[in-house]
Design a protein around this motif. Structure first.
Motif, PDB file in Angstrom:
ATOM      1  N   ALA A  64       0.835  -1.194   0.000  1.00 28.17           N
ATOM      2  CA  ALA A  64       0.000   0.000   0.000  1.00 28.17           C
ATOM      3  C   ALA A  64       0.873   1.249   0.000  1.00 28.17           C
ATOM      4  O   ALA A  64       0.589   2.222  -0.702  1.00 28.17           O
ATOM      5  CB  ALA A  64      -0.933  -0.007   1.212  1.00 28.17           C
ATOM      6  N   ARG A  65       1.936   1.200   0.789  1.00 26.29           N
ATOM      7  CA  ARG A  65       2.830   2.372   0.845  1.00 26.29           C
ATOM      8  C   ARG A  65       3.648   2.507  -0.432  1.00 26.29           C
ATOM      9  O   ARG A  65       3.942   3.610  -0.886  1.00 26.29           O
ATOM     10  CB  ARG A  65       3.761   2.229   2.054  1.00 26.29           C
ATOM     11  CG  ARG A  65       3.057   2.297   3.397  1.00 26.29           C
ATOM     12  CD  ARG A  65       4.066   2.436   4.525  1.00 26.29           C
ATOM     13  NE  ARG A  65       4.923   1.256   4.633  1.00 26.29           N
ATOM     14  CZ  ARG A  65       4.660   0.212   5.403  1.00 26.29           C
ATOM     15  NH1 ARG A  65       3.528   0.210   6.122  1.00 26.29           N
ATOM     16  NH2 ARG A  65       5.487  -0.812   5.473  1.00 26.29           N
ATOM     17  N   ARG A  66       3.999   1.372  -1.038  1.00 25.61           N
ATOM     18  CA  ARG A  66       4.891   1.404  -2.193  1.00 25.61           C
ATOM     19  C   ARG A  66       4.166   1.769  -3.478  1.00 25.61           C
ATOM     20  O   ARG A  66       4.674   2.530  -4.298  1.00 25.61           O
ATOM     21  CB  ARG A  66       5.565   0.034  -2.353  1.00 25.61           C
ATOM     22  CG  ARG A  66       6.627  -0.012  -3.432  1.00 25.61           C
ATOM     23  CD  ARG A  66       7.146  -1.431  -3.600  1.00 25.61           C
ATOM     24  NE  ARG A  66       7.508  -2.044  -2.329  1.00 25.61           N
ATOM     25  CZ  ARG A  66       7.769  -3.332  -2.180  1.00 25.61           C
ATOM     26  NH1 ARG A  66       7.675  -4.150  -3.219  1.00 25.61           N
ATOM     27  NH2 ARG A  66       8.097  -3.811  -0.994  1.00 25.61           N
ATOM     28  N   THR A  67       2.969   1.199  -3.679  1.00 33.34           N
ATOM     29  CA  THR A  67       2.276   1.382  -4.955  1.00 33.34           C
ATOM     30  C   THR A  67       1.073   2.310  -4.871  1.00 33.34           C
ATOM     31  O   THR A  67       0.640   2.845  -5.884  1.00 33.34           O
ATOM     32  CB  THR A  67       1.789   0.027  -5.492  1.00 33.34           C
ATOM     33  OG1 THR A  67       0.765  -0.499  -4.618  1.00 33.34           O
ATOM     34  CG2 THR A  67       2.937  -0.976  -5.554  1.00 33.34           C
ATOM     35  N   GLY A  68       0.503   2.448  -3.678  1.00 30.52           N
ATOM     36  CA  GLY A  68      -0.674   3.291  -3.533  1.00 30.52           C
ATOM     37  C   GLY A  68      -1.940   2.705  -4.127  1.00 30.52           C
ATOM     38  O   GLY A  68      -2.966   3.387  -4.205  1.00 30.52           O
ATOM     39  N   GLN A  69      -1.906   1.420  -4.542  1.00 32.33           N
ATOM     40  CA  GLN A  69      -3.097   0.795  -5.125  1.00 32.33           C
ATOM     41  C   GLN A  69      -4.086   0.394  -4.030  1.00 32.33           C
ATOM     42  O   GLN A  69      -3.678   0.024  -2.926  1.00 32.33           O
ATOM     43  CB  GLN A  69      -2.709  -0.439  -5.936  1.00 32.33           C
ATOM     44  CG  GLN A  69      -1.908  -0.153  -7.181  1.00 32.33           C
ATOM     45  CD  GLN A  69      -1.791  -1.381  -8.052  1.00 32.33           C
ATOM     46  OE1 GLN A  69      -2.796  -1.934  -8.498  1.00 32.33           O
ATOM     47  NE2 GLN A  69      -0.566  -1.824  -8.299  1.00 32.33           N
TER      48      GLN A  69
END
Length: 338
Positions: A64-69
């Motif tokens: 969630a933090r890395r891709t924001g998806q």
């Protein structure tokens, strides 16, 4: 592959489709003996009285933090095996294992909701489907159903069992959810079950698994045969793969089941290449023939093709593979329950 199993499975599925009752698979005297021994066996194995650990929550926070998806939504329906009864930590349940694996493959977080009920038969699926479809804004992307063992031990007519499962798959698919069904396990591997019940239990559970495949695939779901995949391993290593109650899987047993389900779960969402090295595409077959072949070789996936046809995929996993290395990625941190 047993052609007789294909014929029986098709008869059960046909009876389910047309509202028929059970099909007489056993003679009267045999049935009386079976029910007597089955009653004794159920008292011996009993099952665990402890509630399964709650594993609902979000997995794969790092993605969630890395891709924001946004997170994928995974729902689990079924009986005590789907609920993870027999283990003590949420991370050991099949729902948590598959949510962690799916998050790692998709590289995005996964929200898990498990509505499975220990002791449930297929008649409880209507209630469970209502729960997971209750909020139109939070519909699952994919649902896993593991059901059937209690239908066999509870003497539910197989046609009724298949009809209830098919209706659940239909409702979920019409709501836009992908569906993966882990078919009835091999009840002949349970240690306190002796001959002749062991042979009959194995035969009935495999016949139901094949018929479940027909019913689920005809409604647009995918199935993975767990019976023959897990049966030999559970029979060979009962102390390792069965839990303390000798009935439900241990943590290692659930990990074995999760390894079998993960490729199909990811494939349903377009995340797993069908041309992967461990996959053998057996082509398009009549759905009853594909169902019988799947029941005869565990870990086999059956997916709807067109009309009365289905695609058969055999997914082989290397010997000695575990959840930490191989088919399923390592689990993410423990979920936040809510």
């Amino acid at each position: 592959m047993s052609m007789s199993r294909a014929r029986v499975a098709r008869r059960i599925a046909a009876a389910a489709a047309y509202g028929g009752g059970g099909i007489g698979l056993l003679g009267g005297v045999t049935a009386v003996l079976l029910l007597t021994e089955l009653s004794l066996a159920r008292r011996i194995v009993g099952g665990s009285e402890e509630a399964p650990p709650r594993a609902d929550g979000r997995y794969g926070f790092a993605f969630a933090r890395r891709t924001g998806q946004p997170p994928l939504r995974l729902a689990f329906l079924g009986d005590s095996t789907a609920a993870g009864q027999g283990v003590h930590r949420p991370s050991q349940t099949p729902g948590a294992l598959l949510a962690s694996g799916l998050a790692a493959v998709a590289e995005r977080p996964v929200d898990l909701r498990n509505v499975a009920l220990p002791g449930a038969q297929s008649s409880d699926l209507e209630r469970q489907v209502t729960l997971v479809l209750g909020d139109p804004e939070q519909l699952p992307d994919v649902c896993v159903i593991m059901i059937g063992a209690n239908d066999v031990t509870g003497r539910m007519p197989p046609a009724q069992s298949v009809r209830l499962l098919a209706e659940a798959v239909r409702q979920l698919r019409e709501s836009g959810c992908e569906v993966v069904v882990g078919t009835c396990p091999d009840l002949g591997t349970i240690e306190p079950v002796y001959q002749p019940l062991r042979f009959v239990a194995r035969r009935l559970s495999r016949q139901l698994a094949a018929a479940q495949t027909i019913g689920a695939v005809e409604q647009g779901g995918r199935t993975v045969s767990l019976g023959d995949l897990l049966g030999p391993e559970f029979a060979a290593n009962p102390r390792e793969l069965f839990g303390p109650d000798n009935y439900h899987p241990s943590a290692e047993g659930y990990a074995t089941a999760a390894m079998a389900l993960l490729p199909t779960l990811c494939g349903a969402l377009g995340l797993w290449p069908e041309e992967a090295p461990e996959t053998r595409d057996e082509g398009i077959l009549p759905v009853a023939t594909a169902a019988a072949a799947a029941a005869a070789e565990g870990g086999t996936e059956v997916t709807a093709a067109r009309g009365p046809w289905a695609r058969l995929l055999r997914r082989n996993r290397p010997a000695g593979e575990d959840m930490a290395e191989g088919a399923a990625p390592a689990p993410s941190p423990p979920p936040v329950t809510h």
